[in-house]
Design a protein around this motif. Sequence first.
Motif, short mmCIF file in Angstrom:
data_model
loop_
_atom_site.label_atom_id
_atom_site.label_comp_id
_atom_site.label_asym_id
_atom_site.label_seq_id
_atom_site.Cartn_x
_atom_site.Cartn_y
_atom_site.Cartn_z
N LEU A 1 -17.89 22.97 -25.30
CA LEU A 1 -17.94 24.11 -24.25
C LEU A 1 -17.40 24.90 -23.74
O LEU A 1 -16.66 23.80 -22.71
CB LEU A 1 -19.75 24.31 -24.18
N ARG A 2 -16.56 25.91 -23.42
CA ARG A 2 -16.11 26.08 -22.53
C ARG A 2 -16.23 27.44 -22.40
O ARG A 2 -16.39 28.75 -23.55
CB ARG A 2 -13.90 26.10 -22.84
N VAL A 3 -16.06 28.59 -21.05
CA VAL A 3 -16.54 30.38 -21.00
C VAL A 3 -14.71 30.71 -20.49
O VAL A 3 -14.04 30.58 -19.63
CB VAL A 3 -16.69 29.99 -20.23
N ILE A 4 -14.20 31.60 -21.53
CA ILE A 4 -13.57 32.94 -20.60
C ILE A 4 -13.87 33.88 -19.79
O ILE A 4 -14.25 35.01 -20.02
CB ILE A 4 -12.54 32.85 -22.49
N ALA A 5 -13.89 33.05 -18.65
CA ALA A 5 -14.34 34.04 -17.59
C ALA A 5 -13.53 35.25 -17.47
O ALA A 5 -11.95 35.34 -17.14
CB ALA A 5 -14.49 32.91 -16.05
N ILE A 6 -14.11 36.56 -17.07
CA ILE A 6 -13.26 38.04 -17.00
C ILE A 6 -13.81 38.18 -15.81
O ILE A 6 -14.30 38.47 -15.54
CB ILE A 6 -13.67 38.27 -18.29
N GLY A 7 -12.86 39.74 -15.84
CA GLY A 7 -13.25 39.93 -14.33
C GLY A 7 -12.16 41.02 -13.95
O GLY A 7 -10.70 41.02 -14.94
N TYR A 8 -12.59 42.25 -13.06
CA TYR A 8 -11.03 42.89 -13.33
C TYR A 8 -10.58 42.19 -12.28
O TYR A 8 -10.69 41.71 -10.96
CB TYR A 8 -11.17 44.21 -11.66
N PRO A 9 -8.61 42.29 -12.02
CA PRO A 9 -7.78 40.87 -11.23
C PRO A 9 -7.64 41.47 -9.96
O PRO A 9 -5.98 41.66 -9.32
CB PRO A 9 -6.76 41.50 -11.97
N PHE A 10 -9.26 41.83 -9.26
CA PHE A 10 -8.33 42.30 -7.63
C PHE A 10 -7.28 40.46 -6.96
O PHE A 10 -7.86 39.08 -7.76
CB PHE A 10 -10.07 41.88 -6.87
N PRO B 1 -5.47 47.79 -14.33
CA PRO B 1 -4.63 46.51 -15.31
C PRO B 1 -5.76 45.73 -16.31
O PRO B 1 -6.63 45.94 -15.95
CB PRO B 1 -4.60 45.64 -14.22
N MET B 2 -5.25 44.94 -17.04
CA MET B 2 -5.93 44.62 -18.10
C MET B 2 -6.44 43.32 -16.94
O MET B 2 -6.37 43.25 -16.49
CB MET B 2 -5.18 44.07 -18.68
N MET B 3 -8.11 42.90 -18.07
CA MET B 3 -8.63 41.99 -17.48
C MET B 3 -8.14 40.98 -17.22
O MET B 3 -7.57 40.18 -18.30
CB MET B 3 -10.18 41.70 -17.89
N GLU B 4 -8.33 40.05 -15.57
CA GLU B 4 -8.14 38.72 -15.38
C GLU B 4 -9.11 38.14 -16.60
O GLU B 4 -10.00 38.25 -16.59
CB GLU B 4 -8.41 38.28 -13.68
N GLU B 5 -8.65 36.78 -16.79
CA GLU B 5 -9.35 35.75 -17.80
C GLU B 5 -8.22 34.68 -17.33
O GLU B 5 -7.35 34.06 -17.17
CB GLU B 5 -8.62 36.38 -19.67
N ARG B 6 -9.51 33.52 -16.83
CA ARG B 6 -9.18 32.57 -16.64
C ARG B 6 -10.14 31.39 -17.64
O ARG B 6 -11.21 31.63 -17.71
CB ARG B 6 -9.08 31.50 -15.32
N LYS B 7 -9.86 30.16 -17.82
CA LYS B 7 -10.51 29.67 -19.04
C LYS B 7 -11.54 27.99 -17.71
O LYS B 7 -10.89 27.92 -16.15
CB LYS B 7 -9.83 28.58 -19.59
N GLU B 8 -12.65 28.38 -17.66
CA GLU B 8 -13.84 27.31 -16.94
C GLU B 8 -14.54 27.01 -17.45
O GLU B 8 -14.95 26.93 -18.74
CB GLU B 8 -14.85 28.80 -16.69
N ARG B 9 -14.83 26.16 -16.93
CA ARG B 9 -15.75 24.73 -16.64
C ARG B 9 -17.15 24.63 -16.23
O ARG B 9 -17.19 25.42 -15.62
CB ARG B 9 -15.43 23.47 -16.80
N ILE B 10 -18.65 25.02 -17.16
CA ILE B 10 -20.05 24.57 -16.87
C ILE B 10 -20.02 23.82 -15.99
O ILE B 10 -19.64 22.82 -16.10
CB ILE B 10 -20.74 25.50 -17.98
N ALA B 11 -20.92 23.76 -14.75
CA ALA B 11 -21.03 22.51 -14.11
C ALA B 11 -21.50 21.73 -14.40
O ALA B 11 -21.41 20.33 -13.86
CB ALA B 11 -21.61 23.00 -12.54
N LYS B 12 -22.47 21.66 -14.92
CA LYS B 12 -23.05 20.57 -14.85
C LYS B 12 -24.84 21.17 -16.18
O LYS B 12 -25.27 22.46 -15.87
CB LYS B 12 -23.75 19.82 -13.45
N VAL B 13 -24.55 19.86 -17.11
CA VAL B 13 -25.97 19.58 -17.77
C VAL B 13 -27.44 19.58 -16.70
O VAL B 13 -27.64 18.17 -15.74
CB VAL B 13 -26.13 18.31 -18.82
#
Length: 753
Positions: free
Chosen positions: A381-390, A238-250
Motif C-alpha cells: 500500500l502506497r500513496v501517490i501524493a499530489i499537489g500544486y508544485p510550490f 504547471p502539472m501537479m507534483e507527484e511523489r510516492k509516500e508511505r503511510i506512517a503507522k498501523v
Amino acid sequence: MKKQFILILIIIAQIILAMRSSAAADVSPSTRWLHQRWEAEWCAHPIAPGHEPALFLFRRIFNLDSKPETFVIHASADQRYQLYVNGERVSTGPARGDLLHWRFETVDIAPFLKAGKNLLAARVWSAGVMAPWAQITAHTAFIVQGDGELEKKVNTPYNWKVYHDPSWQPIPEQGRKISQHVTGPNEQITASLHPWEWLKSDFDDSSWESPTGIAYGVPVGMHGDGSSLWYLTPRNIPMMEERKERIAKVVRTKRVDVPDGFLQGNAPVVVPAKKRATILLDNEVMINGYPELIVSGGAGAKIRLSYEESLFKYPDVAVWRLVKGNRGEIKNCEIRENYKYDEFLPDGGKNRVFSPLWWRSFRFLQIDVETADEPVTLEDLRVIAIGYPFQTRARFDASDPSLRTIWEVGWRTVRLNAAETFIDSPYYEQLQYVGDARINSVVSYYASGDDRLARNAIEAFGYSIMPEGLIQSRFPSRMLQIIPPFALLWIGLIHDHWLFNGDDAFTQQFLWRTRSILDWFKKYRLENGLLGGMPWWNFVDWSWEGGVPPGAASVGSSIISLQYALALWEAAELEEALGDTHQAKQNRALADEIVSSVRQCCWNNERGLLSDTPEQNTFSQHASILAVLADLVPSEKSAEVIERVISDKSLAQCSLYFRYYLHEALNKAGMGERFLSLLSLWREALELGLTTWPETPGQTRSDCHGWSSAPTVHLLSIVCGVKPDANGFSSVRIEPHLSNLEWVSCEVPHPAG
C-alpha cells in the motif's frame, strides 16, 4: 539575554519550476493552434451515452522510422484523462476551467518514443451528474492534436480505438444519483471486467470500436462550425507534483495480523478465506493523493478503503451526534461508515493495482477486507501524493520554537488546499472560493513567491461574471453561488497581486469587471447611505447564523458597507495607475461618502466602537476592525478601538478566517507588538492534535481550511515586518515587532530579482 533581531531578505531572481515525477517535457503550444481551428476532432464512443458516468480506454498504435528528438502533442478531455505513451503516464488533465476557457495540456512525448511500433493511450472518464461541483462538463470526449507534420499522425479520431470499460462504476450515495458531497462520487472497480493488459502495445484491440468525431477543436476567440462545445486555451499552471509516500503507522487491527514491514512495502498481509478483517492506518498528517493497493488472489472478495480527516466519537447514538476529540486519539473512536470510501472487487489475478480515478484527502485510512472462498494477499500500500508544485522559499524561526510550528502548519494547510485551483477544503468541497483564495494567495506569495495559481484564481473568477455585473463566489463550479461581499474581496485579490507581483498588463484587463461590480452595489445604497437589502447570500463570516451580519437584508450593514469602501479604494489605486484617473477620483469620493455615512449612523460614542447597524443594538469585532482599515477611526484613536475589539468578549467574535483582517487592523493601528498574544486559537488547535488549521474552532466540519492560515503571513509581515511598500514589491518596508521574543530570523522571496 539581550534582544537581537536577525532579518535576511532574500531577493529571488527567478522562480524555478518544480520537477514533476514524469519526464515528459511541459512545453508551450505553437501559436497556430491558438489562432486556427484544430485539424483534430473531439471524439467519443460511438454507442455509449455521453452524459452518463463511464470510463473509456483509448488506444492508437503508430510507427516511427526513428526515435524523434521532439514529438509535441496537445491533449484534453471532458471530464478527465490520463495519457500514456508505451505504458508510461505522461500527462493528466485537463486543468479545470469552464466551457469558454477549456484547458488543454501540451507535452513533448519524445523521451518515451522509440523507432518502430509505439502506443499512445488514454484513460478518459466522466462521473456524469455525480461529478464534483468544481468539474464543469458538456459531453464525455477526448482530443489529441499533433503540433507538427510528424505528430499529426496521432490526431483524433483517425485510427484510434476505444473501449467502454465496465469495471469502473461510481457508487451512488444511499441510492441517490446526485452526490450530496461536492467532491464527487465514491468509486468501485470490478477487476474481472477490466482488460488488465490494455497498456501493452501487443494487446489485441481488434474488437474495440472506432471513436466518432463530434466537433473540431476550436481555440478561444475563434468562430467554430457551430458544433463546438469547448473553446480551448492552454493550461496556465504547471502539472501537479507527484511523489510516492508511505503511510506512517498501523494503529488498530481486527482479525488479521499485519507484519511490521507492510507499510514499507516488504511484508504482505494475508487475509484467509471466508474472513472479515480491518486495518486502521494513521498518516499522522493530512495527505492528498491516490492510494494504490496492490492485491493478489482473493477472487470474490470485497476490499474497501475508507478515508477520514479525523476519527469520531459517538456520545449520543440516538441523535447520531458526531464529535471530534484529540486528532491523535484512537481509543473509542471510529471512521464513519458509508461516507467516503472506494471499493475493489478482486478477480484472483496477481499484483492487481487498485487506485481511484480521483485523488483522496485523508489522515486516517481504513482497509476493510471480506474474503470469499480463497485468501487475498495485500502485497503493498502506497500513496501517490499530489499537489500544486510550490517551492518553499521562505523561512521563519524564532526564540519561541512553537511559532515555527505555527508557521509550518499554516503553509502545510495552504499547500493541501492548492491543486489545479486554490480550494477551500480538500476533504469536503474542493471548490475555489474568493474569500479563501485571497488568503491562500497571500500566503503563497510570502512562502513561495509563485503567483501562477493566484493568477489562475483571478482569471477564473473574472470568467464567472454574471450579466447583472457580479462575479460568482466560487468558480469553476457547475452549481451557481453568488456572495456579493466576495465580489468585493476579488477586487482585493487583484490588488494584492498587483502589490506583490506587479504585472500591469495582467491587472489592467480586469478593470472593466471591477467597475461592473462596484456599479452593482450602488443600487443597494439606502437613504442612510449604507448598503442593505441586497439579494443573494451576503456571507461575511461564520460569526452569525448563516454567516450574514445584522442589517444586510434590512436597515443596512456597516460591515458590508465598509467592505465596499475598501474595495472602492483598492480599485481607485488600480485605476490611478492603469486605467481611468477620473474613475479613480469617483471611486475615492464614493468611498469617503460611504465611510462618512457609516460613521454618522453607526459610531457609538458610549462604547467607543462601531455598531453593526444604525439601530446600534448589535456589535462585532468585524465592524470596528473594518472601521480601522477604512480610516473611519482617526489614526490617533485606532489603537484604543483595537484594544476594545480584543478585550470586549461581548462582541461577536471573528472566526479563524476573519482574524486575517483583525491582524491587519492591529498592525495598521501600530499595535504589532500585540500580535503574538492573539494566537491562542491556533495554539488550542495544536493541543487538539491538529496538523492543519481547521475551518472554525471547536467542533469544526473541516480540519483543513486554508483561510485559517493568517499567521503564516503575519509572522513574516508583522513580527518580522517585511511588506511591499509599492506595487510589484518595488520597494520594501521592514518594521519588525518582536514583542517578548529574544530573536527572530526569516527569509522572504521577492519577485523582481
